[in-house]
Write a protein that holds these residues in place. Structure first.
Motif, short mmCIF file in Angstrom:
data_model
loop_
_atom_site.label_atom_id
_atom_site.label_comp_id
_atom_site.label_asym_id
_atom_site.label_seq_id
_atom_site.Cartn_x
_atom_site.Cartn_y
_atom_site.Cartn_z
N THR A 249 0.85 -1.20 0.00
CA THR A 249 0.00 0.00 0.00
C THR A 249 0.88 1.24 0.00
OG1 THR A 249 -0.07 -0.01 2.41
CG2 THR A 249 -1.89 -1.09 1.28
N SER A 252 0.41 5.78 3.45
CA SER A 252 -0.06 7.08 3.95
C SER A 252 -0.15 7.06 5.47
CB SER A 252 -1.44 7.40 3.40
OG SER A 252 -1.45 7.27 2.01
N THR A 253 -0.50 5.93 6.02
CA THR A 253 -0.76 5.88 7.46
C THR A 253 0.32 5.15 8.25
OG1 THR A 253 -2.14 3.95 7.05
CG2 THR A 253 -3.26 6.05 7.22
N THR A 401 -6.06 -0.32 -2.32
CA THR A 401 -5.18 -1.41 -2.77
C THR A 401 -5.84 -2.74 -2.37
OG1 THR A 401 -3.31 0.02 -2.28
CG2 THR A 401 -2.82 -2.30 -2.67
N LYS A 594 -0.49 11.41 -2.27
CA LYS A 594 -1.43 11.68 -1.18
C LYS A 594 -0.77 12.42 -0.04
CE LYS A 594 -3.53 7.40 -2.10
NZ LYS A 594 -4.47 6.41 -1.65
P1 ATP Z 1 -1.76 2.95 3.58
O1 ATP Z 1 -2.91 2.00 3.64
O2 ATP Z 1 -0.43 2.28 3.50
O3 ATP Z 1 -1.83 4.03 4.62
P2 ATP Z 1 -3.15 4.23 1.38
O4 ATP Z 1 -4.40 3.90 2.12
O5 ATP Z 1 -2.95 5.64 0.94
O6 ATP Z 1 -1.85 3.74 2.18
P3 ATP Z 1 -4.09 3.10 -1.10
O7 ATP Z 1 -4.64 1.75 -1.03
O8 ATP Z 1 -3.34 3.48 -2.33
O9 ATP Z 1 -3.08 3.31 0.08
O10 ATP Z 1 -5.24 4.18 -0.96
C1 ATP Z 1 -6.56 3.90 -0.54
C2 ATP Z 1 -7.12 5.07 0.24
O11 ATP Z 1 -7.16 6.25 -0.58
C3 ATP Z 1 -8.55 4.90 0.68
O12 ATP Z 1 -8.65 4.18 1.87
C4 ATP Z 1 -9.03 6.34 0.83
O13 ATP Z 1 -8.62 6.90 2.07
C5 ATP Z 1 -8.30 7.06 -0.28
N1 ATP Z 1 -9.13 7.17 -1.50
C6 ATP Z 1 -8.94 6.54 -2.67
N2 ATP Z 1 -9.83 6.93 -3.60
C7 ATP Z 1 -10.64 7.82 -3.01
C8 ATP Z 1 -11.80 8.58 -3.44
N3 ATP Z 1 -12.26 8.52 -4.68
N4 ATP Z 1 -12.38 9.38 -2.53
C9 ATP Z 1 -11.92 9.46 -1.27
N5 ATP Z 1 -10.85 8.79 -0.81
C10 ATP Z 1 -10.21 7.97 -1.66
#
Ligand code: ATP
Ligand code: MG
Length: 632
Positions: A249, A252-253, A401, A594
């Motif tokens: 992933t 972000s967190t 993801t 992000k």
């Molecule tokens: P990690 O889980 O390692 O902290 P991440 O959550 O940023 O990283 P990704 O799976 O790439 O990794 O991102 C998914 C997240 O992105 C979602 O849980 C949400 O918070 C945000 N997100 C994605 N698309 C949208 C959208 N269209 N509207 C609002 N939030 C979104």
């Protein structure tokens, strides 16, 4: 269709899956089997059990067999304008087969991991497909990650081989990828794992092989070996539940999680979501700006579109090189009809002004898409009115993801849009909003976003750590998949993502999502971008601390500070007014664009020695700039 997908998921998804090629059909009584409730034993999810298929076969060969061998599968636009290429479906198969044959020849087989660290050359999707063809498990690492991040992932999944290229140009800047890989391989060796082969693509326009550092015995030039192999390669039929890929992933967190997806369900789900969420037509030219290093590049650059026989544009460069008009230049050049991108890009292009957009015709555009973060309504309107000339619906796709494909998205043209809302769930998806105790809340409400029941594209585990899988996603609210995101539902049933629940700010008992305050700030004409976090506050419990990036050329001023605060006051209410504005020349972002609020929280709290891991930041230098500006 939605109603049917909920009432009879097995029937609904079986009918869709029937359109794909299966070497052996799944066991009809086991279309879906799942346990999402930790109190009833280990969490498990499976779809189409017993079915044998291959996603590469379905994404490539099946289109050729349907008579589309001469159709363009992929266009390629390089970093420099004028640098381009293309592949038909037949040519794509030849390239995939040659690489697959090479991989087999060096002993890569079913279930073996392969790490791919490549920029957006066509070789990247080719490498993913070649792995899938022989049942190997790819793990693409975004080629902007540092040697340490790459090493961490290599040690975690222990690949038989690493695939890379010697160098790439991002904008005007050459980046020596092979040097980064070399350092990562040294680092992983120190951690007890050594990689046998580093297959390196010679990116001749950027760097010649004689200038590349080389370790004989381990390093192999792609062009020296792969092209000698036959252009036909038998498909390895895999079980629907065999792993297809691992992907970490965005981080972000916190520490990235190694998400594992399997073959059958993922195939059916990415293809179907692509088709409906973008209202795909065979004549479309489709462009998704995401890198294949992210899930968006897996599901919606590579698999989803190719499974539909689409023509996909792969772009190597950056959206503001040579200038901020590049995207629209590309749209006109290829007559792109579906354009899918992220709010961070929309905001940055909006800041650069309309002239860069209106200079180009963009006549071909039909559908727009957004992913990655909530899209601020003002950015949404600019995207809709300026980029799309007020005629293209926007699919604001909310997913993760972990979910493999879209979970909530408008279906273009099917219902009225509301700027900033991801609208309604996709087929088969049952979102619920729960309170702190895990009770479902009905009607107009706000709370924790969970999903009831599995869907075919769901991830099956975190690689090597099923405990963390259960603890992170299934223990917080028993019986549900917990997304980690907050969400509210309005009186019309539309869903509004409010940001991550870890980021929710509690001001005098009011729970405030980061997205809402940021959107109010961004709607100020002089604000380009904003990120808010909570800080300790003697009276209110938490106060709102806002980091604000201004439109280029606008100076900081006390008057502007007041007018930003008053914008939030009037749009949301006095309780949400920021206590503090921190001018930010840039914001810390993950490499997928992000905003990383956990770092901003530390800066706001002045806990500068507790910033934690900042290695997944796109530009760690931003952090120092912010700290230096703390007294403004
Ligand atoms: P990690 O889980 O390692 O902290 P991440 O959550 O940023 O990283 P990704 O799976 O790439 O990794 O991102 C998914 C997240 O992105 C979602 O849980 C949400 O918070 C945000 N997100 C994605 N698309 C949208 C959208 N269209 N509207 C609002 N939030 C979104
Ligand atoms: Mg996440």
């Amino acid at each position: 269709m939605y109603e049917r997908s909920i009432k009879d998921p097995a029937g609904f998804w079986s009918e869709i899956a029937d359109a794909f090629y299966w070497k052996e059909k799944w066991n009809p009584s086991e279309v879906c089997s799942e346990n999402l409730d930790v109190s009833k034993g280990p969490v498990h999810i499976s779809w189409f059990k017993g079915g044998k298929t291959n996603i590469c076969y379905n994404a490539v060969d099946r289109n050729i067999e349907a008579g589309n061998g001469d159709k363009i599968a992929m266009y390629w636009e390089g970093n420099e304008p004028g640098q381009d290429g293309k592949l038909t479906y037949s040519e794509l198969r030849e390239k995939v087969c040659q690489l697959a044959n090479y991989l087999k020849s060096v002993g890569v087989g079913k279930g073996d991991a392969v790490v791919i660290y490549l920029p957006m050359l066509l070789e990247l999707p080719i490498a993913m497909l070649a792995c899938a063809r022989i049942g190997a498990v790819h793990s693409v690492v975004f080629a902007g990650f540092s040697a340490d991040s790459l090493a961490q992932r290599i040690v975690d999944c222990k690949p038989k081989l690493v695939l890379t290229c010697n160098a790439v140009k991002r904008g005007p800047k050459p980046i020596l990828l092979k040097d980064i890989v070399d350092a990562a391989l040294v680092e992983s060796e120190k951690n007890g794992f050594s990689v046998g082969i580093c297959l390196t693509y010679e990116n001749q326009s950027v760097m010649k092989r004689q200038d590349t550092k080389w370790q004989a015995g381990r390093d192999v030039w792609w062009q020296d070996v792969v092209t000698n192999f036959p252009t036909k390669c038998d498909v390895e039929w895999v079980d629907a539940e065999d792993p297809l890929f691992l992907l970490y992933t965005s981080g972000s967190t916190g520490k990235p999680k190694g998400v594992m997806h399997t073959s059958g369900g993922y195939m059916v789900y990415t293809a179907t979501t692509f088709k409906y969420a973008f209202d795909y037509k065979p004549t479309d030219i489709y462009w998704c700006t995401a890198d294949c290093g992210w899930i968006t590049g897996h599901s919606y650059v590579t698999y989803g579109p190719l499974l539909n026989g689409a023509a996909v544009l792969v772009f190597e460069g950056t959206p503001n090189y040579p200038d901020a008009g590049r995207c629209w230049d590309i749209v006109d050049k290829y007559k792109v009809s579906i354009f899918y991108t992220a709010p961070t890009l929309v905001r940055s292009l909006m800041r650069d002004g309309n002239e860069y957009v209106t200079r180009y015709s963009r006549k071909s555009l039909r559908v727009l898409g957004s992913v990655g973060e909530p899209i601020n309504p003002s950015a949404w309107r600019w995207f809709y009115n300026v980029v799309g000339d007020s005629k293209c619906p926007i699919s604001d796709t909310w997913w993760q993801t972990e979910t493999g494909g879209f979970m909530m998205t408008p279906l273009p043209g099917a219902w009225p849009q509301k700027p900033g809302s991801a609208t309604f769930p996709f087929f088969g998806v049952q979102p619920v909003i729960v309170d702190e105790k895990g009770q479902e809340i009905e009607g107009e409400c706000s709370g924790y976003l969970c999903i009831k029941k599995s869907w075919p594209g769901a991830f099956r585990t975190l690689y090597g750590d099923h405990d963390r899988y259960e603890t992170t996603y299934f223990k917080p609210f028993a019986g549900y998949y917990f997304t980690g995101d907050g969400c509210s539902r309005d009186k019309d049933g539309y869903h509004w993502l409010t940001g991550r629940v870890d980021d929710v700010i509690n001001v005098s008992g009011h729970r405030i999502g980061t997205a809402e305050v940021e959107s109010a700030l961004v709607s100020h004409p002089q604000c380009a971008e904003a990120a808010v976090v909570g800080v300790e506050h003697e009276v209110k419990g938490q106060g709102i601390y806002a980091f604000v990036t201004l439109v280029d050329g606008v100076p900081y001023s006390e008057e502007l500070r007041k007018s930003l605060i008053s914008k939030v006051r009037t749009q949301i209410g006095a309780f949400a007014a920021p206590d503090r504005i921190h001018w930010a020349p840039g914001l810390p972002k993950t490499r997928s664009g992000k905003i990383m609020r956990r770092i901003l929280r530390k800066i706001a709290a002045k806990q500068l020695d507790e910033l934690g891991d900042i290695s997944t930041l796109a530009d760690p230098g931003v952090v120092d700039q912010l700290i230096a500006l703390k007294d403004c």
